[in-house]
Design a protein around this motif. Structure first.
Motif, PDB file in Angstrom:
ATOM      1  N   SER A  34       0.834  -1.208   0.000  1.00  0.00           N
ATOM      2  CA  SER A  34       0.000   0.000   0.000  1.00  0.00           C
ATOM      3  C   SER A  34       0.864   1.252   0.000  1.00  0.00           C
ATOM      4  O   SER A  34       0.580   2.211  -0.713  1.00  0.00           O
ATOM      5  CB  SER A  34      -0.934   0.013   1.213  1.00  0.00           C
ATOM      6  OG  SER A  34      -1.920  -0.971   1.110  1.00  0.00           O
ATOM      7  N   LEU A  35       1.918   1.228   0.808  1.00  0.00           N
ATOM      8  CA  LEU A  35       2.834   2.374   0.850  1.00  0.00           C
ATOM      9  C   LEU A  35       3.522   2.608  -0.489  1.00  0.00           C
ATOM     10  O   LEU A  35       3.840   3.737  -0.838  1.00  0.00           O
ATOM     11  CB  LEU A  35       3.899   2.172   1.929  1.00  0.00           C
ATOM     12  CG  LEU A  35       3.504   2.542   3.332  1.00  0.00           C
ATOM     13  CD1 LEU A  35       4.623   2.195   4.307  1.00  0.00           C
ATOM     14  CD2 LEU A  35       3.146   4.004   3.452  1.00  0.00           C
TER      15      LEU A  35
ATOM     16  N   ALA B 138      -6.114   0.098  -4.218  1.00  0.00           N
ATOM     17  CA  ALA B 138      -6.962   1.263  -3.955  1.00  0.00           C
ATOM     18  C   ALA B 138      -7.494   1.246  -2.532  1.00  0.00           C
ATOM     19  O   ALA B 138      -8.032   2.247  -2.049  1.00  0.00           O
ATOM     20  CB  ALA B 138      -8.130   1.294  -4.944  1.00  0.00           C
ATOM     21  N   ARG B 139      -7.374   0.101  -1.866  1.00  0.00           N
ATOM     22  CA  ARG B 139      -7.810  -0.078  -0.489  1.00  0.00           C
ATOM     23  C   ARG B 139      -6.938  -1.148   0.145  1.00  0.00           C
ATOM     24  O   ARG B 139      -6.337  -1.949  -0.557  1.00  0.00           O
ATOM     25  CB  ARG B 139      -9.275  -0.520  -0.419  1.00  0.00           C
ATOM     26  CG  ARG B 139     -10.222   0.577  -0.834  1.00  0.00           C
ATOM     27  CD  ARG B 139     -11.676   0.125  -0.806  1.00  0.00           C
ATOM     28  NE  ARG B 139     -12.479   1.302  -1.012  1.00  0.00           N
ATOM     29  CZ  ARG B 139     -12.949   2.080  -0.037  1.00  0.00           C
ATOM     30  NH1 ARG B 139     -12.765   1.760   1.213  1.00  0.00           N
ATOM     31  NH2 ARG B 139     -13.633   3.166  -0.317  1.00  0.00           N
TER      32      ARG B 139
ATOM     33  N   GLY C 241       0.076   4.590   9.427  1.00  0.00           N
ATOM     34  CA  GLY C 241      -0.370   5.989   9.381  1.00  0.00           C
ATOM     35  C   GLY C 241      -0.002   6.702   8.095  1.00  0.00           C
ATOM     36  O   GLY C 241      -0.572   7.748   7.777  1.00  0.00           O
ATOM     37  N   LYS C 242       0.917   6.141   7.329  1.00  0.00           N
ATOM     38  CA  LYS C 242       1.364   6.758   6.073  1.00  0.00           C
ATOM     39  C   LYS C 242       0.637   6.202   4.853  1.00  0.00           C
ATOM     40  O   LYS C 242       0.855   6.671   3.746  1.00  0.00           O
ATOM     41  CB  LYS C 242       2.869   6.537   5.912  1.00  0.00           C
ATOM     42  CG  LYS C 242       3.690   7.137   7.034  1.00  0.00           C
ATOM     43  CD  LYS C 242       5.146   6.727   6.911  1.00  0.00           C
ATOM     44  CE  LYS C 242       5.933   7.158   8.138  1.00  0.00           C
ATOM     45  NZ  LYS C 242       7.276   6.600   8.149  1.00  0.00           N
ATOM     46  N   ILE C 243      -0.206   5.188   5.060  1.00  0.00           N
ATOM     47  CA  ILE C 243      -0.938   4.607   3.938  1.00  0.00           C
ATOM     48  C   ILE C 243      -1.913   5.647   3.391  1.00  0.00           C
ATOM     49  O   ILE C 243      -2.655   6.266   4.143  1.00  0.00           O
ATOM     50  CB  ILE C 243      -1.712   3.346   4.380  1.00  0.00           C
ATOM     51  CG1 ILE C 243      -0.739   2.223   4.727  1.00  0.00           C
ATOM     52  CG2 ILE C 243      -2.686   2.883   3.294  1.00  0.00           C
ATOM     53  CD1 ILE C 243      -1.413   0.994   5.288  1.00  0.00           C
TER      54      ILE C 243
ATOM     55  N   GLY D 227      -9.918   7.320  10.313  1.00  0.00           N
ATOM     56  CA  GLY D 227     -10.942   6.851   9.395  1.00  0.00           C
ATOM     57  C   GLY D 227     -10.936   5.356   9.139  1.00  0.00           C
ATOM     58  O   GLY D 227     -11.727   4.851   8.335  1.00  0.00           O
ATOM     59  N   THR D 228     -10.066   4.627   9.830  1.00  0.00           N
ATOM     60  CA  THR D 228      -9.998   3.179   9.647  1.00  0.00           C
ATOM     61  C   THR D 228     -11.288   2.529  10.131  1.00  0.00           C
ATOM     62  O   THR D 228     -11.810   2.872  11.186  1.00  0.00           O
ATOM     63  CB  THR D 228      -8.806   2.592  10.427  1.00  0.00           C
ATOM     64  OG1 THR D 228      -7.605   3.117   9.888  1.00  0.00           O
ATOM     65  CG2 THR D 228      -8.770   1.074  10.354  1.00  0.00           C
TER      66      THR D 228
END
Length: 134
Positions: A17-18, A23-24, A67-69, A98-99
């Motif tokens: 993801s990083l 997209a998710r 937190g950087k995703i 928002g997780t």
């Protein structure tokens, strides 16, 4: 594409993801880091991992990366997990605003699939994936 990682695979999904893949991202039974989950499982080795961090070749530092995703994140964790403490899953979820955090009541580490929990778990992942279409 929704990246899904379970347990140790959560570290791979976070890293991908990083790097801009997916997209998710959905994490099932994620841990904060290899050192922290190893220390929780085997408290007697914790001092050795601090003194000799090279003993864990792959750190899978979800705590430092989640937190950087830059994509939406879903975390699913069984509240009876005996491998990765449930609290670590909650902490992973709290690292990214928002997780979506889903507790699977009564589920152990290897109970998310192949048991009566499977339908609910797959349903949550599918619902999360379908949000892509909105």
């Amino acid at each position: 594409v929704v990246l899904v990682g379970q347990s140790i695979g959560s570290g791979v999904a976070v890293e991908m993801s990083l790097r801009g893949y997916g997209a998710r991202c959905a994490l099932l039974s994620p841990f904060l880091s290899m050192r922290k989950v190893a220390s929780a499982l085997f408290p007697f080795i914790a001092p050795g991992l601090v003194a000799a961090p090279f003993l864990l070749r792959d750190r899978f530092d979800n705590q430092g990366k989640v937190g950087k995703i830059g994509v939406p994140l879903l975390v699913i964790h069984g509240d009876q997990d005996d491998i990765v403490p449930y609290d670590q899953g909650k902490q992973v979820a709290a690292l990214k605003e928002g997780t979506h955090f889903i507790t699977v009541q009564g589920a152990n580490h290897n109970d998310l699939f192949g048991t009566h929990h499977e339908e609910a778990v797959i349903g949550e992942i599918a619902k999360f994936a379908m949000e892509l279409r909105k």
